[in-house]
Scaffold this active site. Sequence first.
Site, mmCIF file in Angstrom:
data_model
loop_
_atom_site.group_PDB
_atom_site.id
_atom_site.type_symbol
_atom_site.label_atom_id
_atom_site.label_comp_id
_atom_site.label_asym_id
_atom_site.label_seq_id
_atom_site.Cartn_x
_atom_site.Cartn_y
_atom_site.Cartn_z
ATOM 1 N N ALA A 77 8.134 2.189 -4.608
ATOM 2 C CA ALA A 77 6.764 2.936 -4.755
ATOM 3 C C ALA A 77 6.046 2.725 -3.545
ATOM 4 O O ALA A 77 6.129 1.976 -2.649
ATOM 5 C CB ALA A 77 6.080 2.457 -5.777
ATOM 6 N N LYS A 78 4.788 3.341 -3.403
ATOM 7 C CA LYS A 78 3.925 3.329 -2.515
ATOM 8 C C LYS A 78 2.422 3.902 -2.834
ATOM 9 O O LYS A 78 2.537 4.826 -4.082
ATOM 10 C CB LYS A 78 4.399 3.824 -1.296
ATOM 11 C CG LYS A 78 3.864 3.343 0.074
ATOM 12 C CD LYS A 78 4.518 2.102 0.540
ATOM 13 C CE LYS A 78 4.219 1.417 1.528
ATOM 14 N NZ LYS A 78 4.856 0.114 1.917
#
Length: 431
Positions: free
Chosen positions: A115-116
Amino acid sequence: MAIAETVNNKKQPKQGMLENVMKQFDTAASLVNLNPNIKKILAVTNNELIIHFPVRMDNGNVEIFKGYRVQHNNALGPYKGGLRYHPTIDIDAVKALAMWMTWKTSLAGLPYGGAKGGIQLDPSKYSNAELERITRRFAYALGENIGPEHDIPAPDVNTNAQTMAWIADTYMSTKAPSERSKNQHVVTGKPIGSGGLEGRDRATGFGVYLTIKYWAAHKNVSLKDKTFIVQGFGNVGYWAAHFLEKEGAKMVGVQDAFGSITNAEGISVENLFIHTKNNQGRIEGFPNTSTIDKEAFFGINCDIFIPAALGNQITKYNANDIKAFLIAEGANGPTTVEAEEMLLNKGIDIIPDILCNSGGVIGSYFEWLQNRNGELWELDEILIKLDKKLKEVFRKVLETSESKALDLRSAAYVIAIERIEKAYIQRGIFP
């Protein structure tokens, strides 16, 4: 939409990071003959969140901020990835970074997905009190989209331990008093006094240094008296340079967002670090160095180049200028696909980002475990664990590279994608 960058006073099209990561993925998928159904899943993100939220400024006015959280894949475990504060951040950049995190955690053998996230802002334009309110409001807006067993943010560009402490406190405050302590590991990279891991601050840079050291040992190259340049003198660039200097290597060039400096006789890492602390984080004005043009930096005569800033820095327009025999990617996605082809043809080795800078997420995993199990680990113990883990990952990449006649990035992708494919094949797809 293509963005233009100026090279030799000419406008050149700049490739987006998402385009870059998709090209890398397509190449690796072909190499492993990836199941076409699983390729469809991995080619897209699971969830993309865009949040607009209001925050009151010190002067009483309200500003609206745009925040992002992209969750790419969680086949191997909870989503994991940093939060960055930068004016150029957009949804495509976050999607690319989230995909890289999936490959990085898989390659490292961690029980995480990718994720980011981040907020579109220039943090230098806000007071500390404003940044705290922005961070807390963003964390509150994310709500149940993050969680210690669901999605675990960490520091990234322009965020730090303090940012993580604010997020953890905000998230924990939304829980019942009896449940709060169980949620401390909602983020990693926290201050040591707030459940952080000793040495987490240096884990990414230490990992960059370790992978360079492993590469040198494999090539029978001594790092003593080797020269190196660093793009980005933040947390990653500083610690990588710190450990390389201790090994006897010499820093001869540094670039940050405000300028580029060089000295063929060497630049003291510690003295430059002290200078930046007293100069608003900037390297400019450091004594006994020459100021050079931004593009000239890439052509500095050196042995090792560590890009530790933003993505898409090494392009087909400057790749031929690079004189180093090794590039160690401290940043995420610093080299475009076209540039990499040119560099490999020149015989330059590249330690890819998903291997080179994975010390950070490995350190985050240790912090997560420490919080989860109610343990406290000593710094020496942590650095030994990090060395052991990274050495094993590097060995696997090297073996795959040699057995399949692949460059290091392709070998790393092959390992990462095959691990995820295996999880899907064993588990099946619901329903």
